[in-house]
Write a protein that holds these residues in place. Structure first.
Motif, PDB file in Angstrom:
ATOM      1  N   VAL A 160      46.284  13.437  35.296  1.00 17.73           N
ATOM      2  CA  VAL A 160      45.000  13.203  34.616  1.00 17.73           C
ATOM      3  C   VAL A 160      44.632  14.474  33.878  1.00 17.73           C
ATOM      4  CG1 VAL A 160      42.558  12.606  34.876  1.00 17.73           C
ATOM      5  CG2 VAL A 160      44.282  11.612  36.421  1.00 17.73           C
ATOM      6  N   PRO A 161      44.485  14.477  32.577  1.00 18.56           N
ATOM      7  CA  PRO A 161      44.138  15.718  31.857  1.00 18.56           C
ATOM      8  C   PRO A 161      42.700  16.125  32.128  1.00 18.56           C
ATOM      9  CG  PRO A 161      44.206  13.850  30.354  1.00 18.56           C
ATOM     10  CD  PRO A 161      44.694  13.338  31.665  1.00 18.56           C
ATOM     11  N   HIS A 162      42.484  17.410  32.315  1.00 19.75           N
ATOM     12  CA  HIS A 162      41.149  17.986  32.554  1.00 19.75           C
ATOM     13  C   HIS A 162      40.835  18.968  31.448  1.00 19.75           C
ATOM     14  CE1 HIS A 162      40.908  16.258  36.633  1.00 19.75           C
ATOM     15  NE2 HIS A 162      42.220  16.557  36.732  1.00 19.75           N
ATOM     16  N   GLN A 163      39.542  19.159  31.231  1.00 19.06           N
ATOM     17  CA  GLN A 163      39.103  20.113  30.215  1.00 19.06           C
ATOM     18  C   GLN A 163      39.180  21.529  30.788  1.00 19.06           C
ATOM     19  OE1 GLN A 163      35.239  19.293  28.722  1.00 19.06           O
ATOM     20  NE2 GLN A 163      35.341  20.787  27.056  1.00 19.06           N
ATOM     21  N   LEU A 164      39.746  22.447  30.047  1.00 22.42           N
ATOM     22  CA  LEU A 164      39.975  23.814  30.495  1.00 22.42           C
ATOM     23  C   LEU A 164      38.752  24.666  30.219  1.00 22.42           C
ATOM     24  CD1 LEU A 164      43.611  24.308  29.171  1.00 22.42           C
ATOM     25  CD2 LEU A 164      42.884  23.639  31.458  1.00 22.42           C
ATOM     26  N   GLU A 165      38.464  25.583  31.161  1.00 14.66           N
ATOM     27  CA  GLU A 165      37.363  26.530  31.000  1.00 14.66           C
ATOM     28  C   GLU A 165      37.846  27.747  30.220  1.00 14.66           C
ATOM     29  OE1 GLU A 165      35.950  27.483  34.825  1.00 14.66           O
ATOM     30  OE2 GLU A 165      35.272  25.444  35.313  1.00 14.66           O
ATOM     31  N   PRO A 166      36.931  28.465  29.583  1.00 11.81           N
ATOM     32  CA  PRO A 166      37.367  29.673  28.836  1.00 11.81           C
ATOM     33  C   PRO A 166      37.905  30.742  29.795  1.00 11.81           C
ATOM     34  CG  PRO A 166      34.962  29.511  28.910  1.00 11.81           C
ATOM     35  CD  PRO A 166      35.482  28.205  29.432  1.00 11.81           C
ATOM     36  N   LYS A 167      38.894  31.502  29.339  1.00 12.42           N
ATOM     37  CA  LYS A 167      39.566  32.530  30.150  1.00 12.42           C
ATOM     38  C   LYS A 167      38.658  33.740  30.357  1.00 12.42           C
ATOM     39  CE  LYS A 167      43.910  35.056  30.489  1.00 12.42           C
ATOM     40  NZ  LYS A 167      45.191  35.384  29.806  1.00 12.42           N
ATOM     41  N   PHE A 168      38.643  34.243  31.600  1.00 13.51           N
ATOM     42  CA  PHE A 168      37.816  35.405  31.931  1.00 13.51           C
ATOM     43  C   PHE A 168      38.476  36.667  31.385  1.00 13.51           C
ATOM     44  CE2 PHE A 168      37.026  38.930  34.925  1.00 13.51           C
ATOM     45  CZ  PHE A 168      35.648  39.067  34.754  1.00 13.51           C
ATOM     46  N   VAL A 169      37.716  37.477  30.648  1.00 18.47           N
ATOM     47  CA  VAL A 169      38.200  38.728  30.061  1.00 18.47           C
ATOM     48  C   VAL A 169      37.429  39.870  30.698  1.00 18.47           C
ATOM     49  CG1 VAL A 169      38.551  40.058  27.958  1.00 18.47           C
ATOM     50  CG2 VAL A 169      38.742  37.543  27.902  1.00 18.47           C
ATOM     51  N   VAL A 195      44.870  27.205  32.121  1.00 15.82           N
ATOM     52  CA  VAL A 195      44.164  28.487  32.102  1.00 15.82           C
ATOM     53  C   VAL A 195      43.869  28.918  33.535  1.00 15.82           C
ATOM     54  CG1 VAL A 195      42.144  29.707  31.217  1.00 15.82           C
ATOM     55  CG2 VAL A 195      43.159  27.834  29.898  1.00 15.82           C
ATOM     56  N   GLN A 196      44.062  30.217  33.799  1.00 15.62           N
ATOM     57  CA  GLN A 196      43.822  30.749  35.134  1.00 15.62           C
ATOM     58  C   GLN A 196      42.327  30.781  35.451  1.00 15.62           C
ATOM     59  OE1 GLN A 196      45.444  34.630  35.658  1.00 15.62           O
ATOM     60  NE2 GLN A 196      45.115  34.668  37.866  1.00 15.62           N
ATOM     61  N   GLU A 197      42.002  30.381  36.664  1.00 11.56           N
ATOM     62  CA  GLU A 197      40.598  30.349  37.081  1.00 11.56           C
ATOM     63  C   GLU A 197      40.080  31.741  37.369  1.00 11.56           C
ATOM     64  OE1 GLU A 197      40.359  27.822  40.435  1.00 11.56           O
ATOM     65  OE2 GLU A 197      40.956  26.006  39.349  1.00 11.56           O
ATOM     66  N   GLU A 198      38.779  31.919  37.251  1.00 12.87           N
ATOM     67  CA  GLU A 198      38.145  33.213  37.495  1.00 12.87           C
ATOM     68  C   GLU A 198      38.058  33.469  38.996  1.00 12.87           C
ATOM     69  OE1 GLU A 198      33.928  35.502  36.534  1.00 12.87           O
ATOM     70  OE2 GLU A 198      34.295  33.424  35.881  1.00 12.87           O
ATOM     71  N   TYR A 199      38.364  34.714  39.380  1.00 12.39           N
ATOM     72  CA  TYR A 199      38.328  35.082  40.797  1.00 12.39           C
ATOM     73  C   TYR A 199      36.878  35.292  41.228  1.00 12.39           C
ATOM     74  CZ  TYR A 199      38.649  37.918  45.015  1.00 12.39           C
ATOM     75  OH  TYR A 199      38.495  38.418  46.283  1.00 12.39           O
ATOM     76  N   LYS A 200      36.490  34.638  42.353  1.00 15.43           N
ATOM     77  CA  LYS A 200      35.147  34.778  42.903  1.00 15.43           C
ATOM     78  C   LYS A 200      35.263  35.275  44.329  1.00 15.43           C
ATOM     79  CE  LYS A 200      33.311  30.995  40.099  1.00 15.43           C
ATOM     80  NZ  LYS A 200      32.638  29.666  40.098  1.00 15.43           N
ATOM     81  N   PRO A 201      34.815  36.509  44.626  1.00 16.64           N
ATOM     82  CA  PRO A 201      34.938  37.043  45.988  1.00 16.64           C
ATOM     83  C   PRO A 201      34.041  36.282  46.959  1.00 16.64           C
ATOM     84  CG  PRO A 201      33.641  38.512  44.612  1.00 16.64           C
ATOM     85  CD  PRO A 201      34.168  37.452  43.697  1.00 16.64           C
ATOM     86  N   LYS A 202      34.481  36.236  48.228  1.00 16.06           N
ATOM     87  CA  LYS A 202      33.729  35.546  49.267  1.00 16.06           C
ATOM     88  C   LYS A 202      32.615  36.439  49.797  1.00 16.06           C
ATOM     89  CE  LYS A 202      37.664  32.735  50.716  1.00 16.06           C
ATOM     90  NZ  LYS A 202      38.524  32.339  51.867  1.00 16.06           N
ATOM     91  N   LEU A 203      31.549  35.826  50.307  1.00 11.71           N
ATOM     92  CA  LEU A 203      30.418  36.563  50.835  1.00 11.71           C
ATOM     93  C   LEU A 203      30.684  36.971  52.279  1.00 11.71           C
ATOM     94  CD1 LEU A 203      27.547  34.289  49.413  1.00 11.71           C
ATOM     95  CD2 LEU A 203      28.488  36.407  48.432  1.00 11.71           C
ATOM     96  N   GLY A 204      29.999  38.058  52.747  1.00  6.35           N
ATOM     97  CA  GLY A 204      30.148  38.514  54.123  1.00  6.35           C
ATOM     98  C   GLY A 204      31.058  39.740  54.220  1.00  6.35           C
ATOM     99  N   THR A 205      31.222  40.245  55.435  1.00  6.55           N
ATOM    100  CA  THR A 205      32.045  41.438  55.697  1.00  6.55           C
ATOM    101  C   THR A 205      33.280  41.037  56.491  1.00  6.55           C
ATOM    102  OG1 THR A 205      30.752  41.884  57.694  1.00  6.55           O
ATOM    103  CG2 THR A 205      30.047  42.965  55.643  1.00  6.55           C
ATOM    104  N   ILE A 206      34.317  41.851  56.380  1.00 11.90           N
ATOM    105  CA  ILE A 206      35.576  41.589  57.071  1.00 11.90           C
ATOM    106  C   ILE A 206      35.562  42.313  58.410  1.00 11.90           C
ATOM    107  CG2 ILE A 206      38.083  41.822  56.935  1.00 11.90           C
ATOM    108  CD1 ILE A 206      37.828  41.854  53.904  1.00 11.90           C
ATOM    109  N   GLU A 207      35.887  41.615  59.458  1.00 11.91           N
ATOM    110  CA  GLU A 207      35.969  42.226  60.786  1.00 11.91           C
ATOM    111  C   GLU A 207      37.360  42.841  60.952  1.00 11.91           C
ATOM    112  OE1 GLU A 207      35.403  41.082  65.512  1.00 11.91           O
ATOM    113  OE2 GLU A 207      35.269  39.561  63.947  1.00 11.91           O
ATOM    114  N   LEU A 208      37.396  44.173  61.016  1.00 14.22           N
ATOM    115  CA  LEU A 208      38.654  44.908  61.084  1.00 14.22           C
ATOM    116  C   LEU A 208      39.087  45.224  62.508  1.00 14.22           C
ATOM    117  CD1 LEU A 208      38.006  47.400  58.142  1.00 14.22           C
ATOM    118  CD2 LEU A 208      39.265  45.243  58.088  1.00 14.22           C
ATOM    119  N   GLY A 209      38.423  44.691  63.522  1.00 17.94           N
ATOM    120  CA  GLY A 209      38.806  44.959  64.908  1.00 17.94           C
ATOM    121  C   GLY A 209      40.046  44.192  65.313  1.00 17.94           C
ATOM    122  N   THR A 210      40.885  44.810  66.150  1.00 19.60           N
ATOM    123  CA  THR A 210      42.119  44.191  66.634  1.00 19.60           C
ATOM    124  C   THR A 210      42.130  44.207  68.154  1.00 19.60           C
ATOM    125  OG1 THR A 210      43.277  46.312  66.526  1.00 19.60           O
ATOM    126  CG2 THR A 210      43.376  44.916  64.568  1.00 19.60           C
TER     127      THR A 210
END
Length: 454
Positions: A199-208, A75-90
């Protein structure tokens, strides 16, 4: 004459069926005692195999079914965004210095007018300096060599004929291993790294993800287009049709109820065809002899098959070993060579070291001048409405005179002004036209025959 558009019917010709009796049918003798030869062709019948069929195949005998285990689904894992802001300077934004640049002005040369009114009367330098010389052709100093064929016969042998001695070929022994699969006696080990390390692992419910509801806009729809906003219809009158009136051609004569089909197709008396009696067949006396002259006079001869004629082979075979040395292998030997290095020329022009100055001779010496654009004399494309009525009169309307449509006399069952004369074999009726002189019983008048009915 009036041409008939229909095809000829020929209703007055004799339409009886043709007679099928011929001289061959009357005089041909029939033989009833002779039967046709029997055909030796085998019948195309399906031969059924009477033995019993075994339903065992090599696949059924060799194949052993195994228990197939389904692969576990990840089962695909749930996406969790990272904290903080992105520095767009080049680095480009930090190091780049913006400069104020003015737009480049168009540079056009001055218009030069060339005078073409005067007449050019000059002599070119080629025509003035060039003079033709009388050149004489040189005589050839080539010595003529006349070929004389040799008188002595050519009897020299070549190096190949002197050095080559025919030897017997000895094929080399093949060291290629035999292409045979070697079977192993060790039993098959089906353990893999995936089976041992997994090693088998228990699957988490799918995010809808929840579905967003549609919210319509509160503002009214603007359906005003540029065509509706800018277009304004001009007042005008509709064009009058110049089509002539569709007057129906009708006749006031009373219909007498007789048609052309009733006049032309009349009942005819049909007689039955005579039946011709056939003569009784009388077989000839005696028996029939089936022997022919070819069967009686033919003599069978015993012929032996032809022997193939083959030329005698003149092959010379020797037991001496083959010498593989040739003059090319002895005289031409391999030499040790090394690859030549690439030859590069030294740079004659040194590379610049200072800052590049982008000023050209055109930019430094050019003086811009003010250009006066030419005045346009094109008329303004504007529609001026007029209150005067549109003049739609044409020469066709003013000079057209409607004429009465004439009816072909062939459309009437009995045309007016014509007298019936006769009917030909094609079914065409001929009429005679009545003229004023003919109505007054003038005997010198020649009547005119016209085919008016097809």
């Amino acid at each position: 004459r009036h041409r008939c558009p229909h095809k000829p019917t020929r209703i007055y010709d004799n339409g009886q069926q043709p007679c099928l009796t011929t001289e061959y049918v009357e005089k041909y003798p029939q033989y009833s005692n002779i039967s046709p030869p029997r055909s030796l062709k085998p019948k195309q019948e399906y031969q059924v195999h009477r033995g019993k069929m075994e339903g065992i195949t090599t696949f059924k005998s060799d194949y052993l079914p195994y228990d197939v285990v389904t692969r576990p689904f990840r089962v695909q894992e749930e996406y969790k965004p990272k904290l903080g802001t992105i520095e767009l300077g080049t680095t480009y934004q930090k190091d780049y210095n913006a400069h104020n640049i003015q737009p480049v002005a168009l540079v056009r040369p001055l218009e030069r007018k060339h005078t073409t009114g005067g007449k050019l009367d000059t002599i070119p330098t080629y025509r003035d300096d060039y003079r033709s010389w009388e050149v004489q052709r040189r005589e050839t100093n080539k010595v003529e060599h006349i070929y004389q064929p040799p008188t002595v016969k050519f009897g020299n042998s070549t190096t190949f004929q002197d050095d080559f001695v025919p030897r017997e070929l000895n094929p080399r022994q093949s060291f290629k291993p035999p292409c045979v699969a070697k079977l192993s006696d060790v039993p098959f080990d089906g353990t893999t790294s995936h089976r041992t390390s997994y090693v088998p692992h228990q699957l988490e419910p799918k995010f809808v993800r929840s579905k967003e509801e549609y919210k319509p806009s509160n503002q009214p729809f603007e359906d005003l287009t540029t065509h509706r906003n800018d277009f304004k219809g001009l007042p005008g009158q509709l064009a009058i049709s110049c089509k002539p009136d569709n007057a129906q051609v009708r006749s006031s004569v009373h219909f007498n109820g007789v048609t052309e089909f009733q006049e032309r197709f009349q009942p005819w008396l049909v007689s039955l065809p005579e039946v011709r009696k056939t003569k009784e067949y009388v077989p000839p006396p005696g028996n029939m002899d089936f022997n022919s002259t070819s069967h009686l006079d033919y003599i069978i001869h015993e012929i032996s098959p032809a022997v193939p004629i083959r030329p005698v082979s003149n092959q010379r075979r020797t037991n001496a070993p083959f010498q593989g040395m040739t003059t090319t292998k002895e005289d031409f030997k391999a030499w040790e060579t090394c690859r030549q290095e690439i030859i590069k020329k030294e740079q004659e022009i040194p590379k610049p070291t200072g800052k590049f100055d982008d000023s050209t001779t055109f930019k430094s010496h050019y003086t811009p001048h003010q250009i006066m654009p030419a005045q346009s004399f094109k008329p303004v494309h504007a529609i001026v409405p007029s209150s005067a009525p549109f003049q739609d009169e044409t020469m066709y309307r003013t000079e057209y005179t409607p004429k009465k449509q004439k009816i072909c006399p062939a459309n009437y069952p009995s045309p007016l002004g014509y007298v019936y004369v006769n009917t030909d074999s094609h079914g065409h009726k001929f009429f005679r036209q009545l003229t004023p002189e003919f109505s007054e019983s003038n005997s010198n008048h020649i009547p005119k025959e016209v085919d008016v009915v097809s």
